[in-house]
Design a protein around this motif. Structure first.
Motif, mmCIF file in Angstrom:
data_model
loop_
_atom_site.group_PDB
_atom_site.id
_atom_site.type_symbol
_atom_site.label_atom_id
_atom_site.label_comp_id
_atom_site.label_asym_id
_atom_site.label_seq_id
_atom_site.Cartn_x
_atom_site.Cartn_y
_atom_site.Cartn_z
ATOM 1 N N VAL A 139 0.834 -1.199 0.000
ATOM 2 C CA VAL A 139 0.000 0.000 0.000
ATOM 3 C C VAL A 139 0.871 1.252 0.000
ATOM 4 C CG1 VAL A 139 -1.788 1.278 1.260
ATOM 5 C CG2 VAL A 139 -1.879 -1.224 1.152
ATOM 6 N N GLY A 140 1.931 1.232 0.807
ATOM 7 C CA GLY A 140 2.824 2.377 0.842
ATOM 8 C C GLY A 140 3.720 2.350 2.061
ATOM 9 N N GLY A 141 4.650 3.290 2.097
ATOM 10 C CA GLY A 141 5.560 3.387 3.221
ATOM 11 C C GLY A 141 6.179 4.758 3.302
ATOM 12 N N GLY A 142 6.647 5.116 4.510
ATOM 13 C CA GLY A 142 7.314 6.391 4.697
ATOM 14 C C GLY A 142 7.310 6.808 6.150
ATOM 15 N N LYS A 143 7.775 8.034 6.384
ATOM 16 C CA LYS A 143 7.852 8.583 7.735
ATOM 17 C C LYS A 143 6.449 8.875 8.256
ATOM 18 C CE LYS A 143 12.364 10.689 7.102
ATOM 19 N NZ LYS A 143 13.127 11.945 7.081
ATOM 20 N N ASP A 144 6.294 8.665 9.578
ATOM 21 C CA ASP A 144 5.029 9.016 10.213
ATOM 22 C C ASP A 144 5.201 10.309 11.010
ATOM 23 O OD1 ASP A 144 6.088 8.398 12.758
ATOM 24 O OD2 ASP A 144 5.317 6.356 12.710
ATOM 25 N N PRO A 145 4.128 10.917 11.512
ATOM 26 C CA PRO A 145 4.228 12.186 12.236
ATOM 27 C C PRO A 145 4.957 12.107 13.579
ATOM 28 C CG PRO A 145 1.967 11.795 11.505
ATOM 29 C CD PRO A 145 2.741 10.546 11.244
ATOM 30 N N GLY A 147 7.934 10.500 14.119
ATOM 31 C CA GLY A 147 9.353 10.245 13.949
ATOM 32 C C GLY A 147 9.690 8.815 13.577
ATOM 33 N N GLY A 148 8.708 7.989 13.364
ATOM 34 C CA GLY A 148 8.935 6.602 12.975
ATOM 35 C C GLY A 148 8.871 6.422 11.466
ATOM 36 N N TYR A 149 8.998 5.179 11.039
ATOM 37 C CA TYR A 149 8.919 4.846 9.622
ATOM 38 C C TYR A 149 8.014 3.629 9.498
ATOM 39 C CZ TYR A 149 10.385 4.542 4.766
ATOM 40 O OH TYR A 149 10.393 4.546 3.404
ATOM 41 N N ARG A 150 7.085 3.661 8.585
ATOM 42 C CA ARG A 150 6.065 2.613 8.458
ATOM 43 C C ARG A 150 5.998 2.048 7.039
ATOM 44 N NH1 ARG A 150 1.847 3.017 12.617
ATOM 45 N NH2 ARG A 150 2.609 4.480 14.154
#
Length: 188
Positions: A139-145, A147-150
């Motif tokens: 579905v997707g991935g990237g930084k979260d609000p 400071g993590g990465y999902r």
């Protein structure tokens, strides 16, 4: 000095070549294990498992090296009907007293392009282990609000109830169950 620089470069390259590990975000309600089965051939009955945990390995540049392990508390089944859930937890179906957990452990992942692929693995349910293949889409991935990465994925599979020792007769239209899996993981 040159040997030290080469060693450090090789070590850094090795670290970046490894897939990142992600913990499935069940605490934030960003992961779901759902199912559906036909009811008398007239409609769909939906349900879910509320308690599960797991982790996965994923590297966007090498998706074929992905893997996942999940453990499900099968007593957490919820079909939105208390009496039916009681029956589903009993010996006719999940037999949770004898088999309190189900597991899925992947054995391989075959990328099909455009973020889609086939995840093969072994599902253990009611003490029976069988191979299953899950159709997966990234579905997707990237930084979260925070400071993590999902990373997030969705997938579907289906299997015959009798393959896992569930012999209760629900009628000819209700011999297979479909699983709908939505997983969001936080990189650890």
């Amino acid at each position: 000095m040159k040997k030290v620089a080469i060693f450090l470069f090789a070590a850094l390259m090795g670290a970046t070549a490894q897939a990142a590990e992600y913990k499935i975000d069940t605490k934030g309600a960003h992961a779901f294990i759902q199912f559906r089965i036909k009811h008398l051939g007239y409609s769909w009955l939906y349900g879910r498992f509320d308690d599960f945990s797991g982790s996965f390995q994923y590297d966007e540049s090498k998706p074929a090296e992905s893997s996942i392990n999940v453990e499900i508390d099968v007593a957490s089944i919820d079909s939105n009907h208390a009496e039916r859930d009681k029956h589903l937890r009993g010996e006719d179906f999940l037999h949770v007293e004898k088999y309190p957990t189900a597991t899925f452990k992947s054995t391989s992942y075959e990328p099909m392009g455009n973020g889609k692929g086939k995840l093969s693995g072994e599902l253990t349910l009611r003490g029976v282990t069988k191979p299953v293949v899950i159709d997966v889409e990234h579905v997707g991935g990237g930084k979260d609000p925070w400071g993590g990465y999902r990373q997030g994925f969705t997938g579907t599979t289906e299997f015959a109830l009798k393959d896992f020792g569930i012999m209760y007769d629900l009628g000819p239209a209700s011999q297979t169950v479909e699983m709908i899996l939505d997983v969001e993981g936080i990189r650890i």
